[in-house]
Design a protein around this motif. Structure first.
Motif, PDB file in Angstrom:
ATOM      1  N   LEU A 448       0.826  -1.212   0.000  1.00  0.00           N
ATOM      2  CA  LEU A 448       0.000   0.000   0.000  1.00  0.00           C
ATOM      3  C   LEU A 448       0.862   1.265   0.000  1.00  0.00           C
ATOM      4  CD1 LEU A 448      -2.733  -1.161   2.540  1.00  0.00           C
ATOM      5  CD2 LEU A 448      -2.731  -1.374   0.052  1.00  0.00           C
ATOM      6  N   ASP A 449       2.131   1.136  -0.437  1.00  0.00           N
ATOM      7  CA  ASP A 449       3.054   2.272  -0.478  1.00  0.00           C
ATOM      8  C   ASP A 449       2.505   3.343  -1.425  1.00  0.00           C
ATOM      9  OD1 ASP A 449       6.265   2.439   0.325  1.00  0.00           O
ATOM     10  OD2 ASP A 449       5.761   3.702  -1.385  1.00  0.00           O
ATOM     11  N   GLY A 450       2.958   4.594  -1.221  1.00  0.00           N
ATOM     12  CA  GLY A 450       2.514   5.672  -2.110  1.00  0.00           C
ATOM     13  C   GLY A 450       3.271   5.703  -3.423  1.00  0.00           C
ATOM     14  N   ASN A 451       4.306   4.845  -3.561  1.00  0.00           N
ATOM     15  CA  ASN A 451       5.137   4.845  -4.765  1.00  0.00           C
ATOM     16  C   ASN A 451       4.850   3.593  -5.592  1.00  0.00           C
ATOM     17  OD1 ASN A 451       7.811   3.869  -6.122  1.00  0.00           O
ATOM     18  ND2 ASN A 451       8.012   6.081  -5.908  1.00  0.00           N
ATOM     19  N   LYS A 452       4.634   3.790  -6.892  1.00  0.00           N
ATOM     20  CA  LYS A 452       4.212   2.660  -7.735  1.00  0.00           C
ATOM     21  C   LYS A 452       5.292   1.581  -7.878  1.00  0.00           C
ATOM     22  CE  LYS A 452       2.758   5.127 -11.343  1.00  0.00           C
ATOM     23  NZ  LYS A 452       2.057   5.523 -12.594  1.00  0.00           N
ATOM     24  N   ARG A 453       6.568   2.013  -7.959  1.00  0.00           N
ATOM     25  CA  ARG A 453       7.651   1.015  -8.057  1.00  0.00           C
ATOM     26  C   ARG A 453       7.687   0.135  -6.816  1.00  0.00           C
ATOM     27  NH1 ARG A 453      11.809   0.999 -11.313  1.00  0.00           N
ATOM     28  NH2 ARG A 453      13.203   0.133  -9.765  1.00  0.00           N
ATOM     29  N   VAL A 454       7.474   0.770  -5.662  1.00  0.00           N
ATOM     30  CA  VAL A 454       7.517   0.014  -4.404  1.00  0.00           C
ATOM     31  C   VAL A 454       6.314  -0.933  -4.336  1.00  0.00           C
ATOM     32  CG1 VAL A 454       7.577   0.163  -1.885  1.00  0.00           C
ATOM     33  CG2 VAL A 454       8.763   1.888  -3.255  1.00  0.00           C
ATOM     34  N   GLN A 455       5.140  -0.441  -4.736  1.00  0.00           N
ATOM     35  CA  GLN A 455       3.960  -1.325  -4.779  1.00  0.00           C
ATOM     36  C   GLN A 455       4.267  -2.568  -5.614  1.00  0.00           C
ATOM     37  OE1 GLN A 455       0.923   1.078  -6.622  1.00  0.00           O
ATOM     38  NE2 GLN A 455       0.614   2.390  -4.834  1.00  0.00           N
ATOM     39  N   GLU A 456       4.847  -2.327  -6.798  1.00  0.00           N
ATOM     40  CA  GLU A 456       5.137  -3.439  -7.717  1.00  0.00           C
ATOM     41  C   GLU A 456       6.118  -4.435  -7.095  1.00  0.00           C
ATOM     42  OE1 GLU A 456       7.188  -4.104 -12.112  1.00  0.00           O
ATOM     43  OE2 GLU A 456       6.958  -2.071 -11.336  1.00  0.00           O
ATOM     44  N   ALA A 457       7.214  -3.895  -6.531  1.00  0.00           N
ATOM     45  CA  ALA A 457       8.234  -4.771  -5.942  1.00  0.00           C
ATOM     46  C   ALA A 457       7.661  -5.538  -4.755  1.00  0.00           C
ATOM     47  CB  ALA A 457       9.440  -3.937  -5.504  1.00  0.00           C
ATOM     48  N   ALA A 458       6.826  -4.865  -3.942  1.00  0.00           N
ATOM     49  CA  ALA A 458       6.258  -5.509  -2.752  1.00  0.00           C
ATOM     50  C   ALA A 458       5.277  -6.605  -3.150  1.00  0.00           C
ATOM     51  CB  ALA A 458       5.558  -4.468  -1.886  1.00  0.00           C
ATOM     52  N   CYS A 459       4.472  -6.314  -4.171  1.00  0.00           N
ATOM     53  CA  CYS A 459       3.492  -7.300  -4.636  1.00  0.00           C
ATOM     54  C   CYS A 459       4.193  -8.550  -5.167  1.00  0.00           C
ATOM     55  CB  CYS A 459       2.655  -6.673  -5.756  1.00  0.00           C
ATOM     56  SG  CYS A 459       0.924  -6.732  -5.404  1.00  0.00           S
ATOM     57  N   SER A 460       5.252  -8.344  -5.962  1.00  0.00           N
ATOM     58  CA  SER A 460       6.007  -9.487  -6.507  1.00  0.00           C
ATOM     59  C   SER A 460       6.688 -10.264  -5.387  1.00  0.00           C
ATOM     60  CB  SER A 460       7.070  -9.016  -7.495  1.00  0.00           C
ATOM     61  OG  SER A 460       6.452  -8.374  -8.566  1.00  0.00           O
ATOM     62  N   ALA A 461       7.282  -9.533  -4.454  1.00  0.00           N
ATOM     63  CA  ALA A 461       7.972 -10.197  -3.336  1.00  0.00           C
ATOM     64  C   ALA A 461       6.971 -10.975  -2.492  1.00  0.00           C
ATOM     65  CB  ALA A 461       8.689  -9.156  -2.473  1.00  0.00           C
ATOM     66  N   PHE A 462       5.793 -10.418  -2.313  1.00  0.00           N
ATOM     67  CA  PHE A 462       4.785 -11.090  -1.497  1.00  0.00           C
ATOM     68  C   PHE A 462       4.332 -12.386  -2.180  1.00  0.00           C
ATOM     69  CE2 PHE A 462       0.733 -11.765   0.720  1.00  0.00           C
ATOM     70  CZ  PHE A 462       1.202 -11.705   2.025  1.00  0.00           C
ATOM     71  N   ALA A 463       4.225 -12.341  -3.518  1.00  0.00           N
ATOM     72  CA  ALA A 463       3.846 -13.561  -4.252  1.00  0.00           C
ATOM     73  C   ALA A 463       4.901 -14.655  -4.031  1.00  0.00           C
ATOM     74  CB  ALA A 463       3.680 -13.256  -5.735  1.00  0.00           C
ATOM     75  N   THR A 464       6.185 -14.266  -4.022  1.00  0.00           N
ATOM     76  CA  THR A 464       7.256 -15.247  -3.764  1.00  0.00           C
ATOM     77  C   THR A 464       7.138 -15.801  -2.348  1.00  0.00           C
ATOM     78  OG1 THR A 464       8.686 -13.988  -5.236  1.00  0.00           O
ATOM     79  CG2 THR A 464       9.772 -15.575  -3.783  1.00  0.00           C
ATOM     80  N   LEU A 465       6.871 -14.905  -1.405  1.00  0.00           N
ATOM     81  CA  LEU A 465       6.722 -15.332  -0.012  1.00  0.00           C
ATOM     82  C   LEU A 465       5.548 -16.309   0.120  1.00  0.00           C
ATOM     83  CD1 LEU A 465       7.858 -14.869   2.863  1.00  0.00           C
ATOM     84  CD2 LEU A 465       6.140 -13.093   3.167  1.00  0.00           C
ATOM     85  N   GLU A 466       4.468 -16.026  -0.591  1.00  0.00           N
ATOM     86  CA  GLU A 466       3.290 -16.914  -0.549  1.00  0.00           C
ATOM     87  C   GLU A 466       3.657 -18.322  -1.020  1.00  0.00           C
ATOM     88  OE1 GLU A 466      -0.249 -13.656  -1.556  1.00  0.00           O
ATOM     89  OE2 GLU A 466       0.757 -14.680  -3.178  1.00  0.00           O
ATOM     90  N   GLU A 467       4.433 -18.376  -2.115  1.00  0.00           N
ATOM     91  CA  GLU A 467       4.814 -19.686  -2.658  1.00  0.00           C
ATOM     92  C   GLU A 467       5.648 -20.470  -1.656  1.00  0.00           C
ATOM     93  OE1 GLU A 467       6.747 -18.418  -6.233  1.00  0.00           O
ATOM     94  OE2 GLU A 467       4.977 -18.787  -7.464  1.00  0.00           O
ATOM     95  N   GLU A 468       6.506 -19.764  -0.922  1.00  0.00           N
ATOM     96  CA  GLU A 468       7.383 -20.438   0.045  1.00  0.00           C
ATOM     97  C   GLU A 468       6.619 -20.817   1.317  1.00  0.00           C
ATOM     98  OE1 GLU A 468      10.348 -21.531  -0.269  1.00  0.00           O
ATOM     99  OE2 GLU A 468      11.073 -20.547  -2.078  1.00  0.00           O
ATOM    100  N   ALA A 469       5.737 -19.916   1.762  1.00  0.00           N
ATOM    101  CA  ALA A 469       5.109 -20.105   3.076  1.00  0.00           C
ATOM    102  C   ALA A 469       3.890 -21.017   3.029  1.00  0.00           C
ATOM    103  CB  ALA A 469       4.720 -18.745   3.645  1.00  0.00           C
ATOM    104  N   CYS A 470       3.189 -21.048   1.901  1.00  0.00           N
ATOM    105  CA  CYS A 470       1.974 -21.873   1.737  1.00  0.00           C
ATOM    106  C   CYS A 470       1.046 -21.731   2.942  1.00  0.00           C
ATOM    107  CB  CYS A 470       2.355 -23.328   1.479  1.00  0.00           C
ATOM    108  SG  CYS A 470       3.177 -23.506  -0.108  1.00  0.00           S
TER     109      CYS A 470
END
Length: 742
Positions: A448-470
């Protein structure tokens, strides 16, 4: 007597060259016919080279075009050139390689290398000595033109240059090229490096004899003040790191190379300007269309996880992406340095750390954000190769990186997201309260960052975390969904597409745990609102359909209230695409070819519905013509369409066989035809569908055994059948199908 053109003939050729630049298709056809006629006259090629090299009064595009037509003639008819014509063409090329125009020089270079590739290196003995000699010219254009031609020859004929057939000209060429690593012109330095780089893979003896000088030069050039030269040199380390000889050649040089690569990973001032590095809040700025890279849908590949195991198809494993700054989609020194360090970390593993750790400490805690940011990138780049050696430092580093997620600089926050995603596997292996919970909490804030690049990086990183954490994420589902749903109202176009991916990955990772009324109530309304907003021809449907496919599979019966409109629209998308394809096939001049991705994604979502809803899908199938459409999709010319249609056939067989059964006589021969391991995923899915049908049919399968059995037996006995076909999740789809058939 030197050949001279006939004035009338020359005017005719010039007119032809002018006409060939016309956009009019009728004129173009007339030009093609005229070219074919003129090719009957051997000295037509003399006119073409004459226009290229001598007619300096003509405009450059016309001269260059003349050279390119000549190049095509060389490719097609060189063996029929009379000796006098061939000699004239070669002589003109060598005399004019230093033309003042870069376009003409490049065209002559292409012509030289096309002649050389026609087996002419052996019969044009003066070519290499003359080009090497011209490198010494005081005239820049001559030196640059000759180097351009040599670079192309090195690319096309690297093995021949190191062979006895030509008396190993490399022995003279390599030391010569090395001298130009110090040339005052960046373009020349760049050519010299590119020439030598061609001989690394083959371990050319001439290069091995000069290897230490060469590596020293390369270390210098990777720090070249001209970024293009530095990039060309940096690509050498990337190429070398992928060769088996890398370890033996570089072990002694790591101490110098490591700091150079690390230094190359800093953002340049131009990067920061291009990335708007000083703009912190841009979330309200709409995306332009060129911000959004085209997406490609991956067709559904069935693994036997339907049987209860966890399957992962080799083709579906995406490479980890070190491409941390996508918006600078052009390749640059920072990306190349990071990629080289990543690959070297995979070669040297923990042996790289003694050279890196002392540097890292200074970088990660540096007051200048540009240096600190590069340190975080370094940490991410080595994550895969040096994981073992990094483990003792992670309890201190991970909290520091989590803190960097709150940095006041958006570029630091975004790189911290990426680097943390590279260590997600370790984070998940620790007690959840230690790192997983704080990391997840901060990443969700960054979504929910105010910067679009950060939103994008966080969303992608979160997807990776989801795959690992299940299922480790199950306790936090409410909190996660609140954040992802809130992002729906906040995100601009580009990041919305990444958000769909994060939601789909969440559904894949937690599965049926998502099937709770409170979660469904949070998630489905915004998804369905987007679904209703999008038109049938909007490409944003792809990621949304992929996302819904995962959600439907996870929610199972929880998806029932939403299934009807979703199901209907998928059927409509398939029907529309098939109709469009038919019209295009009948009248290609009047209709456009359809984008079959719409149909593939719709078939995959129907598979997700059938898998998630099971028997509940029966009434939807009963009220639609999906079996007729499926019959057409299974015969489509595009493998991905067939692949997805066989997956759907298998899922429908399991969910509502009564609708599949009447079609078996028509479907079986098509399945038999697709048991072709050349299209591995198509074959895999067809095999799986046969197994599922056999299970339902039992003894009634007998009449069809002859249609599929020979091909199945052939696949199982082929020496090079890919392992996905043979051992999906420890189960063997072919054996599985044969077993069900028996």
């Amino acid at each position: 007597m030197e050949w001279q053109p006939d004035e009338q003939g020359l005017q005719q050729v010039l007119q032809l060259l002018k006409d060939s630049q016309s956009p009019n298709t009728v004129t173009q056809r007339a030009v093609q016919q005229k070219l074919e006629q003129l090719n009957q006259f051997p000295d037509f090629n003399n006119y073409l080279i004459f226009v290229l090299t001598r007619l300096r009064t003509e405009d450059e595009p016309t001269r260059s075009l003349s050279g390119l037509i000549l190049k095509n003639n060389v490719k097609a008819h060189y063996q029929n050139f009379p000796q006098a014509v061939a000699d004239f063409v070669k002589q003109e090329c060598l005399n004019n390689i230093g033309d003042p125009s870069p376009l003409i020089r490049a065209t002559i270079g292409i012509l030289i290398t096309t002649i050389a590739s026609k087996g002419e290196l052996q019969t044009w003995p003066e070519l290499l000595p003359q080009l090497c000699n011209l490198l010494n010219s005081e005239d820049y254009n001559t030196c640059e033109g000759s180097f351009g031609a040599l670079q192309k020859i090195c690319e096309d004929s690297s093995e021949l240059l190191d062979s006895d057939a030509l008396n190993r000209p490399l022995n003279i060429m390599i030391p010569k090229f090395l001298q130009f690593f110090k040339h005052c012109s960046p373009k020349i330095r760049s050519h010299a490096i590119a020439c030598v780089n061609q001989f690394i893979i083959g371990r050319a003896q001439a290069l091995m004899d000069n290897i230490d000088t060469f590596i020293e030069y390369m270390l210098q050039r990777t720090q070249d003040p001209d970024e293009n030269v530095a990039l060309e040199a940096c690509e050498f380390w990337l190429t070398l790191a992928e060769q088996p000889i890398c370890k033996e050649m570089l072990s002694g040089h790591l101490v110098q190379l490591t700091p150079i690569l690390v230094n190359g990973m800093k953002y340049s001032e131009i990067d920061i300007i291009l990335l708007k590095g000083d703009v912190e809040e841009d979330e309200a700025v709409p995306d332009s269309d060129q911000d959004i890279k085209p997406r490609f849908h991956k067709s559904r590949t069935v693994t036997l996880q339907h049987e209860g195991g966890e399957g992962e198809d080799e083709e579906d494993i995406e490479d980890d992406d070190d491409d941390d700054d996508d918006t600078l989609s052009d390749w640059n020194l920072r990306k190349c340095s990071a990629a080289a360090l990543d690959v070297l970390a995979n070669v040297f593993r923990d042996e790289l750390l003694p050279h890196l750790l002392p540097l890292l400490k200074g970088l990660l805690f540096h007051p200048d954000w540009v240096i600190k940011e590069s340190g975080i990138l370094v940490l991410g780049a080595i994550a895969e190769g040096c994981m073992q050696g990094m483990v003792p430092y992670l309890p201190e580093l991970i909290p520091h990186l989590i803190q960097c997620l709150c940095d006041k600089k958006a570029l630091v926050r975004s790189i911290a997201c990426w680097t943390l995603s590279r260590y997600a596997h370790w984070v998940v292996s620790q007690p959840p309260d230690s790192y997983l919970k704080p990391l997840m909490t901060e990443l969700l804030k960054r979504i929910l960052d105010g910067n679009k690049r950060v939103q994008e990086a966080a969303c992608s990183a979160f997807a990776t975390l989801e795959e690992e954490a299940c299922t480790e994420l199950v306790p936090y589902l409410s909190f996660i969904l609140d954040t992802l749903v809130f992002a729906f109202g906040k995100y601009q176009h580009k990041n919305l597409l990444i958000l769909y991916d994060a939601i789909g990955t969440l559904a894949d990772s937690v599965g049926h745990h998502l099937n709770q009324p409170e979660y469904i109530q949070k998630l489905m309304p915004p998804l369905i609102a987007k679904w209703n907003e999008l038109k049938d021809e909007d490409k944003d449907l792809f990621p949304l359909l992929e996302c819904l496919s995962s959600v439907a599979t996870a929610l199972q019966s929880g998806f029932l209230p939403y299934c009807e409109p979703v199901y209907q629209r998928c059927v409509t998308l398939v029907q529309k695409t098939l109709a469009q394809a038919m019209m295009y096939n009948q009248h290609p001049d009047q209709y456009e070819a359809p984008d079959k991705d719409f149909m593939i994604v719709a078939l995959d979502l129907l598979s997700g519905l059938a898998e998630g809803l099971g028997g509940h899908v029966e009434q939807l199938v009963a009220r639609s013509n999906i079996m007729t459409l499926l019959f057409q999709c299974m015969q489509d010319t595009m493998p991905e369409v067939r692949q997805s249609s066989f997956a759907l056939l298998g899922d429908l067989t399991k969910a509502c066989f009564l609708h599949v059964k009447p079609c078996i006589a028509e479907f079986m021969p098509i399945l038999g035809l697709n048991l072709n391991p050349e299209f591995i995923s198509v074959c895999n899915n067809a095999t799986w569908a046969i197994g599922e049908i056999s299970m339902q049919m039992g003894a009634e399968m007998q009449p069809y055994v002859g249609v599929v059995l020979p091909n199945l037996v052939e696949i199982i006995n082929r020496p090079n059948t890919p392992k996905t076909l043979l051992e999906n999740t420890g189960r063997h789809p072919v054996a599985h199908a044969l077993y069900k058939l028996s």
